[in-house]
Motif scaffolding. Structure first.
Motif, short mmCIF file in Angstrom:
data_model
loop_
_atom_site.label_atom_id
_atom_site.label_comp_id
_atom_site.label_asym_id
_atom_site.label_seq_id
_atom_site.Cartn_x
_atom_site.Cartn_y
_atom_site.Cartn_z
N LYS A 234 0.77 -1.06 -0.05
CA LYS A 234 -0.04 0.17 -0.03
C LYS A 234 1.04 1.13 -0.13
CE LYS A 234 -3.79 -2.04 2.39
NZ LYS A 234 -4.71 -2.02 3.43
N THR A 235 1.99 1.26 0.88
CA THR A 235 2.94 2.39 0.71
C THR A 235 4.22 1.71 0.23
OG1 THR A 235 3.30 2.12 3.00
CG2 THR A 235 1.72 3.78 2.35
N ASP A 237 8.64 2.04 0.73
CA ASP A 237 10.05 2.79 1.25
C ASP A 237 10.81 3.68 0.39
OD1 ASP A 237 9.48 1.23 3.71
OD2 ASP A 237 10.29 -0.39 2.78
N ARG A 371 8.61 1.21 -5.75
CA ARG A 371 7.80 1.44 -6.53
C ARG A 371 8.47 0.96 -7.72
NH1 ARG A 371 3.16 3.27 -7.55
NH2 ARG A 371 2.01 4.51 -5.87
#
Length: 718
Positions: A234-235, A237, A371
């Motif tokens: 979801k997020t 680093d 990402r």
């Protein structure tokens, strides 16, 4: 032009001229067909098959010859034959006629267009080969695009004829239906504008977006399939994790940090990669020392009666390491940390498309979510599996820098850039050098005359070069290392004694040990990527030697920009890696530098070209430097000053080539180089003089004859 092309061109010209000369264009009007509608209807009622056949053939001819009237005939098809029959007749006739026009365009013009503009059209050709059907379908759905222009232009591209036919057949269905349906009410239509209203055109335009939307949807489906089984965090680093701190990795991470992305760079060996530690930097330092000794040896040519130099091999090699240490801070952890990069020392493994596990030297592990990932793991020297090689021992371009004792006899396997540079350097450092090459010439990627020229220099300097030769096995005979060499397939073996072996037969990409196999990322000799440098997973990129197709430091840095930008901003705009202007140099003496096509490649690819050559023995500065040897060779299309490629052989070639690189990158021709002031006396004048040779060969003789007459008249006039 071939007789068949002349014949077809003549037939087309005659048909078009006859059409207009006979005034038939005046018959293909809406008013004329409306006036004769009753007569045509009677003919169709009396002879339906003949009428339909004549209509079909006439429609095919009109579209095949790109004559005006296809839109009117479509309306007439609806008026004469009704919606269903008219729709079928027009649909197949228009597709068949379009395909004939497409084939004629391809037969008559494609070879000429591709030979003259092939390099400029390379990206378009590749795009059409891959996705031409989508683009053609979009064009066919929108009647605003001229029907005949699409036929002719697509004939100049690599799209397959069958693909062109069926996509045209399918893509024109909507427009054909609208026109044929309107034709069933021909009496109510006064102009073509009444058939296609602005609202309907807008609808067609929206319909034309359908293939692009479909393509995006397919891309999303492919993406979903690729990522199936992996849970996306979801997020994250990091915005980007880069594996490998060679040229590609350093530049990728630098760009990411410059645009304020959070980036981690992981390196398990030494910052700077091969170029700094075992490649470009140490080899050029060694070449500089060796070149100085060569200049001392040839001091008499400079008018110096006597010059000597003594050296210790170990001190030369220590100097090489000193140079590496001096350059090292440019690629250091401290510098990149200061630039905003999170640098980690350790081994990286990709454990999911969005996660990288990092193992530090002390064994501790940390997993970072990210990402995007860029693989920049570089390459290593390839060592062939030759019997006995492990017993005699060997060095590669990675390990040769550990030497401190001068080889008495150095055996070099391979005659590419690395093998040639190091063979000459060690020879000048007073080692006996034997170089073995499997092929029929050294530096095989260069033109034949380049290979021969450098070979002759090597032989003059005492390097023994064995071409068409192969080491069958190595052995130890007592304390003596021996290579058994087979030449030209002969059954007789040549025995060569040596004390040091350098293997320089190429480099292999580093593809294992960091998770590619587990994720199913495709590899061949390199990591398989698309034109955006994406792997199977759109958020995982590869750049540098591990990605190919070139193994140059400057190409790795070039690719790094695409990997960084496409990774960080690809959702808005992606860029295809551009390899259209790639320069390189081999730092032998003489140096060999090139960019773009050389002559052997142009011939192999069937690219029409002219060769312009300027000998450096004519250059004032080269004469003054006692280095008047070599040449500048430029390839251009016939009659054009556009640069297809350039090769320079001689002193400072690696520096001189930059002007041609700039010119090719920005579309400047030889006329621009000729019109640029170059300082006298410098080596760069060679480029201007080469441009002058081209200008003289392409002088407008007819114009000059008239100018000569003008001057003659001027001398006689009062």
């Amino acid at each position: 032009m071939k007789r068949s092309k002349l014949l077809l061109t003549g037939l087309i010209v005659v048909a078009i001229v006859a059409f207009f000369a006979s005034g038939l264009q005046h018959q293909f009007t809406l008013a004329n067909f409306k006036a004769q509608q009753a007569h045509f209807s009677e003919l169709n009622h009396t002879h339906p098959v003949v009428t339909a056949g004549v209509f079909f053939i006439l429609y095919v001819l009109v579209t095949a010859l790109s004559l005006p009237g296809a839109a009117i005939m479509t309306l007439v098809g609806g008026a004469l034959f009704g919606l269903l029959e008219g729709f079928l007749l027009v649909s197949f006739a228009s597709s068949l006629g379009a395909t004939l026009a497409f084939l004629a365009s391809r037969f008559l013009l494609k070879d000429w267009v591709q030979s003259r503009f092939g390099e400029r059209l390379k990206a378009i050709n590749q795009g059409v080969e891959k996705e031409g059907g989508f683009y053609l379908f979009t064009l066919r759905l929108v009647p605003a695009f001229p029907f005949f222009v699409i036929n002719l232009v697509m004939g100049l591209t690599p799209i397959k004829p069958f693909t062109f036919y069926w996509v045209s057949q399918l893509g024109m269905l909507a427009g054909t239906f609208v026109y044929v349906n309107a034709g069933t009410q021909l009496g109510e239509i006064n102009t073509l504008a009444g058939v296609v209203s602005p609202g309907l055109l807008a609808s067609f335009a929206l319909l034309g977006l359908f293939p692009l939307i479909a393509k995006k949807a397919l891309d999303q489906l492919k993406k979903a399939k690729v990522y199936k089984g992996f849970k996306k965090p979801k997020t994250f680093d990091r915005n980007l994790v880069v594996i490998g701190a060679g040229s590609a990795g350093l530049v990728t991470s630098y760009i990411a940090a410059a645009v304020r992305a959070k980036v981690t760079l992981v390196e398990k060996h030494r910052m700077g990669g091969d170029c700094l530690n075992t490649g470009c930097v140490p080899s050029k330092a060694l070449i500089r020392s060796a070149r100085f000794l060569s200049q001392i040896e040839n001091a008499k040519s400079l008018g110096i009666r006597d010059a000597t130099a003594t050296f210790a091999f170990s001190e030369v090699m220590e100097r090489v390491q000193r140079v590496v240490k001096t350059v090292e801070p440019h690629d250091s952890i401290a510098r990149y940390t200061e630039l905003g990069v999170d640098v980690r020392v350790g081994s990286a493994r990709i454990v999911s498309p969005w996660a990288v596990e990092i193992e530090a030297p002390d064994g501790t592990r940390e997993t970072l979510t990210t990402r995007n990932i860029t693989i920049a793991t570089g390459a290593r020297p390839f060592v062939p599996n030759i019997p006995g090689i492990e017993h005699t021992g060997y060095y590669t371009s990675d390990t040769i820098w550990e030497l401190r004792e001068q080889p008495e006899t150095l055996l070099v396997l391979g005659a590419g850039p690395i093998g040639c540079e190091l063979a000459q350097a060690f020879s000048r450092l007073e080692s006996k050098v034997v170089q073995i090459q499997q092929g029929d010439r050294i530096m095989p990627r260069e033109d034949q005359e380049v290979s021969q020229y450098v070979l002759e220099r090597f032989q003059a300097e005492g390097i023994q070069v064995l071409l068409n030769s192969e080491v069958v096995r190595f052995a130890l005979e007592g304390d003596q290392k021996v290579a058994f060499v087979q030449t030209n397939g002969s059954s007789q073996m040549q025995k060569i004694e040596f004390d040091t072996l350098l293997v320089a037969v190429g480099r292999a990409a580093n593809l294992t040990g960091f998770g590619l196999e587990e994720l199913g990322i495709e590899t061949g000799k390199t990591v398989i990527t698309n034109e955006y440098l994406q792997t199977k997973y759109p958020n995982i990129f590869a750049a540098g030697d591990v990605a190919g197709p070139y193994q140059f430091t400057h190409t790795a840095a070039h690719q790094a920009w695409y990997a960084a930008v496409n990774g960080l901003f690809g959702q808005f705009k992606r860029f295809k890696a551009d390899y259209s202007v790639i320069p390189w140099a081999t730092f032998t003496d003489p140096e060999v530098a090139r960019v773009g096509l050389n002559e052997q490649e142009a011939i192999a690819q069937g690219i029409a070209h002219e060769v312009t050559r300027y000998g450096l023995d004519d250059l004032d500065r080269a004469i003054a430097d006692e280095a008047a040897h070599g040449w500048v060779k430029v390839l251009t299309p016939p009659g054009s000053d556009r640069i297809l490629g350039a090769t320079i052989v001689g002193d400072h070639a690696g520096d001189l080539i930059a002007e041609f690189v700039l010119a090719m990158r920005h579309g400047l021709g030889l006329n621009k180089i000729l019109g640029t002031i170059h300082i006298y006396p410098t080596w760069t004048e060679a480029n201007k003089y080469a441009a002058g040779v081209w200008k003289k060969a392409n002088a407008p003789e007819t114009v000059l004859k008239w100018v000569e007459r003008f001057h003659r008249w001027q001398r006689k006039s009062k």
